[in-house]
Design a protein around this motif. Structure first.
Motif, PDB file in Angstrom:
ATOM      1  N   ASP A 132       1.344  -2.816 -15.794  1.00 56.67           N
ATOM      2  CA  ASP A 132       1.170  -1.368 -15.939  1.00 56.67           C
ATOM      3  C   ASP A 132      -0.217  -0.966 -15.474  1.00 56.67           C
ATOM      4  OD1 ASP A 132       3.691  -0.950 -17.104  1.00 56.67           O
ATOM      5  OD2 ASP A 132       2.938  -1.627 -19.046  1.00 56.67           O
ATOM      6  N   LEU A 133      -0.259   0.065 -14.656  1.00 52.79           N
ATOM      7  CA  LEU A 133      -1.527   0.656 -14.264  1.00 52.79           C
ATOM      8  C   LEU A 133      -1.329   2.153 -14.120  1.00 52.79           C
ATOM      9  CD1 LEU A 133      -2.288   0.346 -10.490  1.00 52.79           C
ATOM     10  CD2 LEU A 133      -0.273  -0.776 -11.407  1.00 52.79           C
ATOM     11  N   ALA A 134      -2.417   2.869 -14.114  1.00 51.31           N
ATOM     12  CA  ALA A 134      -2.360   4.326 -14.023  1.00 51.31           C
ATOM     13  C   ALA A 134      -3.537   4.805 -13.195  1.00 51.31           C
ATOM     14  CB  ALA A 134      -2.388   4.971 -15.407  1.00 51.31           C
ATOM     15  N   CYS A 135      -3.334   5.954 -12.574  1.00 46.80           N
ATOM     16  CA  CYS A 135      -4.424   6.587 -11.838  1.00 46.80           C
ATOM     17  C   CYS A 135      -4.345   8.085 -12.074  1.00 46.80           C
ATOM     18  CB  CYS A 135      -4.366   6.257 -10.340  1.00 46.80           C
ATOM     19  SG  CYS A 135      -2.828   6.718  -9.527  1.00 46.80           S
ATOM     20  N   VAL A 136      -5.468   8.753 -11.894  1.00 46.32           N
ATOM     21  CA  VAL A 136      -5.547  10.186 -12.159  1.00 46.32           C
ATOM     22  C   VAL A 136      -6.018  10.911 -10.911  1.00 46.32           C
ATOM     23  CG1 VAL A 136      -5.888  10.047 -14.646  1.00 46.32           C
ATOM     24  CG2 VAL A 136      -7.855   9.854 -13.116  1.00 46.32           C
ATOM     25  N   GLY A 137      -5.572  12.136 -10.794  1.00 42.39           N
ATOM     26  CA  GLY A 137      -5.953  12.973  -9.658  1.00 42.39           C
ATOM     27  C   GLY A 137      -5.805  14.426 -10.010  1.00 42.39           C
ATOM     28  N   ARG A 138      -5.369  15.206  -9.060  1.00 41.13           N
ATOM     29  CA  ARG A 138      -5.298  16.654  -9.233  1.00 41.13           C
ATOM     30  C   ARG A 138      -4.130  17.028 -10.138  1.00 41.13           C
ATOM     31  NH1 ARG A 138      -6.138  19.536  -3.865  1.00 41.13           N
ATOM     32  NH2 ARG A 138      -8.217  18.774  -4.362  1.00 41.13           N
ATOM     33  N   GLY A 139      -4.437  17.352 -11.378  1.00 43.24           N
ATOM     34  CA  GLY A 139      -3.463  17.912 -12.295  1.00 43.24           C
ATOM     35  C   GLY A 139      -2.401  16.963 -12.783  1.00 43.24           C
ATOM     36  N   ALA A 140      -2.532  15.644 -12.606  1.00 41.96           N
ATOM     37  CA  ALA A 140      -1.457  14.744 -13.010  1.00 41.96           C
ATOM     38  C   ALA A 140      -2.002  13.337 -13.206  1.00 41.96           C
ATOM     39  CB  ALA A 140      -0.332  14.731 -11.973  1.00 41.96           C
ATOM     40  N   SER A 194       0.857  -1.187   0.000  1.00 34.90           N
ATOM     41  CA  SER A 194       0.000   0.000   0.000  1.00 34.90           C
ATOM     42  C   SER A 194       0.882   1.222   0.000  1.00 34.90           C
ATOM     43  CB  SER A 194      -0.916   0.009   1.228  1.00 34.90           C
ATOM     44  OG  SER A 194      -0.152   0.173   2.405  1.00 34.90           O
ATOM     45  N   THR A 195       0.346   2.311  -0.505  1.00 31.33           N
ATOM     46  CA  THR A 195       1.108   3.552  -0.586  1.00 31.33           C
ATOM     47  C   THR A 195       0.167   4.720  -0.377  1.00 31.33           C
ATOM     48  OG1 THR A 195       2.556   4.885  -1.977  1.00 31.33           O
ATOM     49  CG2 THR A 195       0.821   3.705  -3.080  1.00 31.33           C
ATOM     50  N   CYS A 196       0.733   5.800   0.052  1.00 31.07           N
ATOM     51  CA  CYS A 196      -0.040   7.020   0.307  1.00 31.07           C
ATOM     52  C   CYS A 196       0.336   8.067  -0.727  1.00 31.07           C
ATOM     53  CB  CYS A 196       0.250   7.533   1.718  1.00 31.07           C
ATOM     54  SG  CYS A 196      -0.509   9.121   2.082  1.00 31.07           S
ATOM     55  N   VAL A 197      -0.624   8.784  -1.226  1.00 36.73           N
ATOM     56  CA  VAL A 197      -0.388   9.837  -2.210  1.00 36.73           C
ATOM     57  C   VAL A 197      -0.788  11.173  -1.608  1.00 36.73           C
ATOM     58  CG1 VAL A 197      -0.613   8.376  -4.247  1.00 36.73           C
ATOM     59  CG2 VAL A 197      -2.656   9.372  -3.216  1.00 36.73           C
ATOM     60  N   SER A 198      -0.219  12.231  -2.189  1.00 38.13           N
ATOM     61  CA  SER A 198      -0.417  13.560  -1.594  1.00 38.13           C
ATOM     62  C   SER A 198      -1.697  14.225  -2.051  1.00 38.13           C
ATOM     63  CB  SER A 198       0.759  14.468  -1.947  1.00 38.13           C
ATOM     64  OG  SER A 198       0.803  14.680  -3.352  1.00 38.13           O
ATOM     65  N   GLU A 199      -2.225  13.799  -3.190  1.00 41.37           N
ATOM     66  CA  GLU A 199      -3.434  14.411  -3.718  1.00 41.37           C
ATOM     67  C   GLU A 199      -4.504  13.342  -3.888  1.00 41.37           C
ATOM     68  OE1 GLU A 199      -3.888  17.457  -4.028  1.00 41.37           O
ATOM     69  OE2 GLU A 199      -1.892  18.362  -4.045  1.00 41.37           O
ATOM     70  N   PRO A 200      -5.763  13.725  -3.822  1.00 39.07           N
ATOM     71  CA  PRO A 200      -6.827  12.737  -4.021  1.00 39.07           C
ATOM     72  C   PRO A 200      -6.755  12.096  -5.405  1.00 39.07           C
ATOM     73  CG  PRO A 200      -7.695  14.776  -3.086  1.00 39.07           C
ATOM     74  CD  PRO A 200      -6.288  15.056  -3.470  1.00 39.07           C
ATOM     75  N   VAL A 201      -7.060  10.811  -5.457  1.00 37.01           N
ATOM     76  CA  VAL A 201      -7.080  10.060  -6.708  1.00 37.01           C
ATOM     77  C   VAL A 201      -8.535   9.748  -7.040  1.00 37.01           C
ATOM     78  CG1 VAL A 201      -6.351   7.940  -7.864  1.00 37.01           C
ATOM     79  CG2 VAL A 201      -4.809   9.094  -6.277  1.00 37.01           C
TER      80      VAL A 201
END
Length: 1839
Positions: A1352-1360, A1333-1340
């Motif tokens: 390969d996987l990808a996720c989207v959030g605030r501006g990136a 598990s990992t923590c990200v700084s912006e909501p996903v």
């Protein structure tokens, strides 16, 4: 102001013009008509009379476009406005011929390199050249045959209708040159072409070559013309030339901009034969003054450019001979746009002319007055000024009326309405909601009028300076300004031709004055002349010009109707003989519309309405009353006629009347708009308003009725759909102040009308309206993060409201007088308030509550005034500043404690002043600068040091009068000030010669002005609410470089106390390193590590062993790689990976619960994205215990669930191969067979399910919900699809699960938390243990695995976009991640959705409507396009097709086959090849979607609670599953149990088929809540479909009876003044019993609609239950055919015996059940009672009481005979008619089946909220239950 556009002189050398290189498929030229196959009309669009013809002369196909209105007849390329041609050729060739004696119009939409769309239009309609920053309008002079009359006209350069012998023309437009010369912009590509009537078109081409019709192929081969880019005309573009003829003798060749020297540059017309042949005229060019044009900022830029090119010598900044007033000339704005520049006197018309034959170094702009006096103006560019100019652009005005609310007009094309808002005239487009403004009036607009074709608009303003204006409506240009000679003009009327205008008002002596003006010459450049005027002693309320004679008019008023006529320069009038109606007060009039056979126009009837309700039909020819009708008489008489005054009561005043061909509309004082047939026999349609209707106006197409009210609302009735649409609401008095909610894009305003209103900043619609009965609001403030609004009142009370729940939270009474200041600290921790007595209060905000911390007396100045800036807090929430304790002193306090830090005496700062200066307003500057701004009474702004109080500088004067409000931008670059009814924008550092810009529009003093939190807009309030676009470039909004601290790029040591700066306040030059003292966030580093290759960084499994508190940095080459690690005991600054030891699924579950808490950011602000899941608020709790029945002994079985949870996100799955289809409703997973409609229900969740995920082999389903009872983490259930069993439960995320996805090989499951959790977890699907598990700084917001690789996987959030690479090394799993920011052109956006495309493509959607395409090999975005107007929350891609769904309710299908080819171009790729194939609009925001492999069919879910079947091939949408979006308020069965009915707070009544749970019919009532309903019982006689009726009660006190078979409303009654709460039929169905919130019970007859009996015994307490039964009790001594009971919320039950046919109703028993004292703040359970079906003399009661129990009361014994203990107070009750069972619902989401008189109860789960409804079927074999919007159908299987 008017002036000419700067143009290069003959000897000047223009700068090189960059031209984009066209693609290979566009070379050497592109035949647009052929390439886009115009004849098929698939990629092009046509409207109106557009036909393909064969021209024998041209020997080919041509297209004829003709019509009276260019907007309704056109040919358009491409078909949709969202698409683009993408043609990059430099020259556009148009081969066309205008139709003789007609006008034509052509629009070209081109895109600049800055992605700015500019429209280039040319037409022979245009009289002069005009330009704005986004629109160029060129007059076109049509050429005629040589030596003809038309030829002489065209030589003079005059535009107009095409001559009779107009010739075919080859028009060559140099698009890059046009943009460069006129707008100083760089050309990118041609976006769209629109050819409007009237013209013939042969072809349309683009190329980089100059094709010359005079050059042959042989000549081109033997000369060097090819080297100069000149080529012969291709065959497809050539006109035929007979032998012996010359091309130029037969056709016209126009190249624009022309290289000839004789032509003015501001029109398009025939030039010399050809530039290539060298046949240029040898004579000297004739110097002439070009026609005046509108001077805009783009012209100033061009003048400045030419000045620098042609003037080698330096020019001094200021010339001493130039008057000071001249720099203001360019600010004059006589046109409608742009808004906001100073207006000259009404009796002046300023013009500009250009080149006067002077040397190139002397370029001047002159300002001409009518007297011919000329004053040289300052050359553009000679002074430095604030840029951009303009820096503000008026976007929207919230408001209507001002002087009057009776003026609202339709445009001729029915597409827009025009209305005044104080001093501004607004045009509102109905389809888009866009507004256009007509600015120029300096006082409130008092009247408006259109001519017949809506091309001319007349307006008049109130006040002593009576001024009228005539506008060209299409362009917004003010054609004339004239004195009205009337002080207060209240009515205007235009003749249909626009040649005559009349008005009525009062002169300086108060006498009524009628004036008639001649306006025929206005469109030809002439003025307005008075034809006639007359004084009269008669009252006039309305005056209109007769449509059949422009010299005749009709007026009406009190006691009179008069006919007027202009004859021989005099105005005469004569009265209509009113006879017995002479004493009526007439209010409005309208002529009979439409052609009538064999009827003279003068014979048309005239209809006049009055305040008494009379409508008189007047014979115009005979000047007499033809008939009179009283539409709404108090006491109607026989024969339908009634004389005035004959009624005993007054009629309803009719304020306005409007006529059409088929019906008449009236607006009356009672708030109703009514539609009548022309004989006024009955009301056809009516709409009720909350205030008197001021005016009605039927649209030209007779489909809509526009209406305005005295309360300032504007809307229209759509006659076909019978819908009412509100266009605008407004305050009824001046707006005192406002507050902007930064997170929700909402604005709250407080007004002198004693209301507080909340508006949506995007749609500008009113969301909430708060009003206090005996108090007036004074101040308002939004909490910066919570949905809380604080309001201060004149009583000294401060109240906080919850916008989410629309209720009052707290009330503070620390003040005794009116509140003058109210604000929150930026961090939201504190609230401050002040009052007129000088008291200051400090509140602490915790858990959405505010608690008083400290109150200080006499610290705020009592005479300092009130407003938003009375109390101001610094940006870091540390300091509080205000004016006090006297008006000469400014005090600064510590915000958290109110400890005084600084006092500054303002009066002593200016030693040279003879008067004492006092402070008015205060404002903090940006935190790093530490400045405090103070506005003073001497019209200065003082800049102080906030720590020392030292005067840094001062600025004066700001305004002529005192500055009423001012605000500083967050970056400290711009200053807003308000005063003198204007707004000024200043350069805060005062670095230019002209440091401010002035903007007008308000007619009253501006009370407050401020930036929105995102600094994209400016809001100003006073007479109305103005929203301005702030046009400063993004780069200019960052603080100056000297204000930045270089220390931000260094990593402080462990002891450093430096705090990180807000990234929104600084422009990042180098990437800062994370600070140990900074809050936990996922940040980036620019450090490099030698030898590391690749774009991913590795996330280690665990932190390396080290000293406690130590941290290390892992360097990396790519600056977007996360590399910073920290100790477990500290909050992480990078993603954390946790490796679990192998174990069984059960063991991994427990370990996940007990494991170390995953560190994450403490940011809990919901992102600006609807895609992000937010659970519905629930006040219910989970049950403490559940008495589940033993397996196999269940009495109840869940048969069906009605509804779909539209609040979920991605909570519907469908596999087209296996047919598996599942969705969630509340906490239930519904698995449905799409063929049979049968359902299976998977119960395992206790909370609302947020999302679902289906494995690729369709064998496993994952579902996620909130925390289960007793758990600290969210619940994820893993289901085996073949057997429907839950095989595992996963727990990791702390709040909600936002999205889930299976890998391509189904080996992994990834889950992401919501904005409060901000964690990503990876699970093994073999053991379902947590791998990492990992923590990200912006909501996903969304996550997806690659379809071609399970790694390969990808996720989207605030501006990136975050690209993840999963690596396995044995049992170990590692993740590498790379964060790719969104393209800069998108700005600050949320990436809200994503999906993988073909090969290496990834698509992502944004909350602003763009779709980005990413190359997954390089992790770069190479293409974007505007795909929607709203947020895109759903994306699906298959092969070369893409589906997008958004919150605009639209789902779109895109053809993206060419995107893969464009990937090779990288950032240069364009979106022109992305085509929109289909579009379907649904009933709500798109939240889930699943399609087959070809994207031809699929299923889509919306927030309206509907699942739709979509078929793109057939362009159809079929409703599969539907349900209520809001709370269900009642459910019931039909007597034959084939159907059931439900109603809800959304105002709908829905009937469902129980066999399939399909929606059969829905009855919808707008703007009302349906509170209760009942199905008509089976009659004693025959039972058929015709007798099936449902009765429903509504929140407005009305009752409606619906026929289910005929699907229509049969009856509407209004027996109650309060909302209904209960309703039922009598046992024979002949009576309707209804109970209201006020406790009254009404008995009404559905046959007559009359209320025959009212029971008031329960008055004061809402009725909760009404029930009738056939029981008879003759031994009680009462008579009656049935018994009925009524229960009220005060725990009282009354039992009655009735015989309605005999009008008998007697009280049999009255029961009052005891209860303890009501606990404060607790919602009490309802009081419910029912007759017991299996015991004749007994009724059952449940409710709040001494014990939690059900009471059985015997009516014969008059006592409680049995008590049944319950686990809690019941919230619903139903008794089975067939078996001794009692069904009860509870607040703890529990359904209990209780056997009676004794037996073991059985509890059933499946509800995610309070079970507030239980209803047994008449046979007792079925049971309906409801929990919020979900309806569950149960079957009794045994017992």
């Amino acid at each position: 102001m008017r002036g000419n556009r700067g143009c290069p002189d003959v000897d000047s050398v223009p700068p090189p013009i960059p031209v984009p290189v066209p693609a290979a498929w566009q070379r050497p030229y592109l035949n647009i008509f052929k390439h886009f196959r115009v004849e098929e009309w698939k990629r092009s669009a046509k409207e109106g009379d557009v036909a393909a013809l064969t021209d024998t002369r041209l020997k080919g196909t041509i297209y004829r476009i003709r019509g009276s209105n260019p907007a309704s007849s056109y040919l358009q390329l491409p078909r949709a406005g969202t698409q683009s041609l993408g043609l990059t050729g430099r020259y556009l060739y148009l081969l066309f011929r205008p139709l003789p004696h007609k006008h034509f119009l052509v629009h070209l939409d081109v895109t600049t390199e800055e992605n700015q769309v500019v429209r280039i239009s040319f037409s022979n309609l245009f009289k002069e050249f005009k330009s704005t920053a986004t629109w160029l309008q060129f007059p076109f002079v049509c050429g005629a045959a040589k030596d003809s009359a038309g030829d002489s006209v065209s030589r003079r350069g005059a535009s107009g209708a095409a001559p009779a012998d107009v010739r075919w023309t080859c028009l060559v437009l140099d698009l890059p040159s046009i943009l460069s010369l006129y707008l100083n912009r760089r050309y990118s590509h041609l976006r769209a072409v629109k050819l409007c009537s009237n013209l013939l078109v042969k072809n349309l081409c683009t190329s980089d070559l100059v094709f010359d019709p005079g050059v042959t192929f042989s000549k081109a081969r033997h000369t060097d013309l090819a080297c100069r880019g000149i080529a012969p005309m291709p065959r497809e573009m050539a006109f035929p030339v007979p032998k012996g003829e010359k091309w130029h003798d037969l056709y016209d060749y126009i190249r624009f901009p022309s290289e000839g020297l004789k032509l003015p540059y501001n029109s398009i017309q025939r030039s010399c034969p050809t530039p290539a042949a060298g046949d240029r005229a040898s004579e000297e060019p004739v110097r002439r003054l070009p026609p005046p044009v509108t001077l805009t900022r783009a012209v100033c830029d061009r003048l400045s450019l030419i000045h620098h090119i042609t003037s080698p010598k330096a020019v001094p900044r200021r010339s001493p001979v130039i008057p000071k007033s001249i720099p203001e000339v360019h600010l004059t704005a006589p046109r409608a746009v742009p808004a906001g520049h100073l207006v000259p006197e009404e009796n002046q018309r300023l013009h500009s002319v250009g080149d006067t034959g002077q040397p190139p170094s002397a370029i001047h702009v002159y300002a001409h007055q009518r007297g011919g006096r000329t004053t040289p103006a300052v050359p553009a560019g000679s002074e430095e000024r604030l840029l951009p100019d303009p820096i503000l652009k008026l976007r929207t005005i919230i408001g209507f009326g001002g002087c009057s609310t009776k003026w609202a007009l339709w445009t001729h094309n029915n597409a827009a309405v025009v209305y005044p808002c104080h001093a501004v005239i607004v045009t509102l487009q109905l389809r888009t909601g866009e507004q256009r403004f007509f600015l120029g009036h300096t006082d409130k607009v008092s009247a408006l009028a259109f001519n017949g074709s809506s091309t001319l608009l007349a307006s008049a303003q109130a006040g002593p300076r009576g001024v009228g204006r005539l506008w060209d409506f299409r362009t917004g240009t003010c054609l004339a300004v004239f004195k009205t000679h009337v002080h207060s003009l209240w009515s205007l009327s235009f003749s249909r031709s626009g040649a005559v205008l009349c008005g009525v008002g009062r002169d300086g002596h108060g006498k009524t004055l009628v004036v008639v003006w001649n306006t025929a010459q206005v469109t030809r450049g002439g003025g307005v002349a008075v034809l006639a005027k007359a004084h009269t002693d008669m009252d006039i309320q309305a005056l209109k010009i007769a449509f059949f004679d422009e010299t005749r008019m009709v007026s009406c008023g009190r006691d009179n109707i008069r006919l007027w006529r202009v004859r021989s320069g005099a105005l005469h009038s004569c009265p209509v003989n009113l006879g017995e109606y002479h004493s009526l007060d007439f209010t409005d009039l309208a002529f009979e519309e439409g052609p009538v056979a064999e009827q003279e126009q003068e014979d048309r009837a005239l209809f006049v309405c009055s305040k008494s309700g009379h409508v008189l039909e007047v014979d115009y020819k005979n000047m007499s009353v033809r008939s009179a009708r009283r539409l709404l008489p108090a006491q109607p008489r026989e024969h339908g006629q009634e004389q005035a005054g004959s009624s005993s009561g007054p009629g309803i005043a009719i304020n306005s009347i409007s006529m059409s061909l088929t019906f008449c509309a009236t607006g009356s004082e009672d708030g109703y708009v009514r539609l009548w047939p022309l004989d006024f026999s009955a009301v056809v349609l009516e709409a009720e308003h909350e205030a008197p209707v001021s005016s009605v106006c039927i649209s030209p197409d007779s489909r809509k009725v526009l209406c305005s009210t005295a309360a300032g609302s504007l809307g229209y009735v759509d006659i076909q759909s019978r819908d009412y649409n509100t266009l605008m609401r407004s305050h009824k008095a001046a707006v005192l102040g406002f507050s902007v909610g930064g997170l929700r894009k909402q604005i709250a305003t407080v007004s002198q009308d004693s209301t507080i209103r909340v508006w949506d900043l995007v749609s500008m619609q009113q969301l909430y309206d708060f009003a206090a009965t005996e108090e007036a609001p004074c101040a308002v403030a939004f909490h910066p993060t919570w949905k809380i609004l604080a309001c201060g009142f004149d009583s000294g009370t401060v109240r906080t409201f919850s916008l989410a729940a629309s209720n009052l939270l707290l009330e503070h009474k620390q003040h005794r007088t009116a509140i003058t200041g109210l604000t929150f600290s930026p961090d939201g921790n504190f609230m401050f308030s002040s009052c007129l007595q000088g008291t200051l209060a400090l509140y602490r905000c915790v858990a959405q509550k505010s608690h008083v911390l400290r109150v200080l007396g006499n610290v705020v100045a009592r005479d300092a005034g009130s407003g938003w800036d009375a109390l101001v807090v610094s940006g870091d929430s540390h300091l509080l500043a205000f004016v006090g304790p006297s008006k000469y002193v400014v005090t600064v306090m510590e915000a958290c404690s109110l400890d005084e830090l600084l006092r500054v005496d303002i009066s002593i700062l200016d030693l040279h002043s003879t008067v004492l200066d006092s402070a008015v307003r205060v404002c903090f500057g940006p935190v790093p600068q530490g400045e405090l701004l103070v506005s003073t009474s001497s019209n200065k702004i003082l800049v102080l040091d906030a720590k020392t109080g030292r005067l840094v500088r001062e600025v004066s004067p700001m305004h002529k009068l005192t500055c009423s409000s001012f605000a500083l931008s967050r970056d400290g670059q711009y200053l807003l000030t308000a005063g003198d009814k204007v707004i000024k924008v200043w350069d805060y550092r005062m670095r230019f010669d002209i440091n401010f810009q002035v903007y007008i529009g308000h007619s009253e003093p501006v009370r407050q002005v401020a930036f929105t939190p995102d600094q994209q807009h400016v809001v100003s309030v006073g007479d109305a609410i103005f929203l301005w676009d702030f046009l400063a470039p993004v780069g200019a909004r960052s603080p100056p470089a000297r204000a930045r601290s270089s220390a931000s790029a260094r990593l402080p040591g462990p002891g450093s106390s430096e705090k990180p700066k807000d990234v929104s306040e600084t422009l990042r030059q180098t990437v800062p390193l994370p600070l140990l003292s900074s809050p936990p966030c996922l940040d980036i580093s620019s450090a490099h590590q030698a030898g590391y290759q690749g774009i991913f960084s590795e996330l280690d499994k665990e932190e390396e062993a080290g000293l406690p508190g130590s941290s290390r940095m892992v360097a990396n080459k790519d600056p977007s790689i996360f590399v910073v690690e920290s100790d477990r005991n500290k909050e992480l600054v990078r993603p954390k990976v946790r490796q679990e030891s192998p174990s069984s699924p059960e063991k991994s579950t427990n370990e996940a619960r007990k494991g170390t808490k995953t560190p994450k950011s403490q940011c809990s602000i919901r992102p600006d994205s609807y895609r992000h899941f937010t659970p519905r608020f629930k006040a219910s709790v989970l049950p403490q215990s559940l008495l589940s029945p033993p397996a196999g002994s269940e009495v109840l079985k869940l048969k069906a669930v009605i509804g779909y949870n539209g609040n979920g996100r991605g909570n519907m799955v469908w596999n087209p191969d296996t047919g598996f289809f599942a969705y969630s409703c509340g906490c239930v997973i519904v698995v449905e067979d799409l063929h049979s409609g049968s359902q299976n229900h998977w119960l395992g969740h206790a909370e609302e399910i947020s999302t679902l995920a289906l494995s690729h082999d369709a064998q496993v389903l994952a579902s996620a919900s909130g925390k289960k009872d007793g758990d600290s983490h969210c619940q994820i259930c893993i289901w085996s699809i073949p057997d429907g069993a839950c095989t595992a439960e996963l727990f990791h995320h702390e709040t909600q699960v936002q999205a889930m996805a299976f890998s391509r090989d189904d080996k992994f499951l990834v889950t992401i938390g919501d904005y409060s959790d901000q964690s990503i977890a990876l699970w093994s699907t073999y053991t379902y243990q947590l791998l990492l598990s990992t923590c990200v700084s912006e909501p996903v917001h969304d996550v997806a695995f690659s379809p071609v690789s399970h790694q390969d996987l990808a996720c989207v959030g605030r501006g990136a976009v975050m690209f993840w690479l999963l690596e396995q090394q044995g049992a170990a799993v590692n993740l590498k991640v790379h964060q790719a920011p969104a393209p800069d052109v998108l700005g600050l956006v949320e990436l809200t959705s994503l999906c993988y495309g073909a090969d290496t493509l990834l698509y992502s959607g944004t909350n602003s409507g763009q779709i980005c395409v990413w190359d997954t090999e390089t992790n770069c975005c190479f293409m974007t396009w505007e795909a929607d107007e709203g947020e895109i929350g759903v994306l699906l891609c298959r092969h070369d097709r893409l589906v997008s769904g958004s919150n605009t309710k639209r789902i779109r299908l895109w053809a993206v086959g060419s995107v893969q080819e464009l990937r090779l171009k990288g950032p240069d790729a364009r979106s022109s090849s992305v085509l929109l194939e289909h579009e379907i609009t649904l009933d709500g925001t798109i939240v889930s979607a699943a399609f087959d492999d070809s994207l031809e069919m699929g299923i889509v879910g919306t927030t309206a609670g509907t699942l739709w079947y979509i078929n793109w091939l057939e362009s159809t949408s079929i409703r599969l599953i539907s349900g209520h979006k809001s709370k269900v308020t009642e459910v019931c069965f039909s007597p034959d149990e084939t159907h059931c009915a439900t109603c809800g707070e959304d105002g709908s009544v829905r009937v469902w088929a129980l066999s399939s749970t399909e929606l059969v019919v829905q009855f919808q009532v707008l703007n009302q809540s349906c509170q209760c309903l009942a199905w008509k019982p089976r009659p004693v006689g025959l039972w058929g479909a015709e007798s099936q009726h449902v009765v429903a009660g509504y929140s407005d006190g009305t009752i409606r009876v619906f026929s289910v078979s005929r699907t229509e409303m049969e009856l509407k009654m209004h027996p109650h003044n309060a909302a209904l709460t209960a309703i039922t039929y009598s046992t024979d169905g002949e009576m309707i019993l209804s109970g209201g919130k006020d406790g009254l019970v009404a008995v009404s007859s559905p046959r007559t609609g009359m209320t025959i009996h009212v029971v008031a015994d329960h008055k004061g307490s809402p009725i909760t239950v009404l029930q009738c039964t056939r029981k008879q009790y003759h031994d009680f001594g009462v008579e009656g055919g049935e018994l009925w009971l009524a229960t009220s919320s005060d725990r009282r039950v009354s039992v009655w015996a009735s015989d309605w046919l005999q009008d008998k109703c007697e009280l049999l028993d009255w029961l009052s059940f005891p209860a303890p004292a009501d606990p404060e703040g607790l919602d009490l359970p309802p009081s419910l009672a029912a007759f017991c079906p299996w015991e004749q003399d007994v009724l059952v009661y449940v409710g709040f009481g001494m014990q939690e129990e059900a009471l059985f009361y015997n009516l014969r014994k008059k006592q409680v005979v049995r008590r049944v203990s319950l686990p809690a107070f019941a919230t619903s009750l139903s008794l089975s008619p067939a078996a001794p069972f009692m069904a009860l619902g509870f607040h703890a989401r529990l359904l209990r089946l209780q056997p009676c008189p004794a037996g073991d109860p059985q509890d059933y789960a499946g509800h995610d909220d309070t079970v507030h409804l239980c209803r047994f079927a008449p046979s007792g074999r079925r049971l309906l239950t409801a929990s919020h919007s979900a309806v569950l159908v149960w079957e009794l299987t045994g017992g």
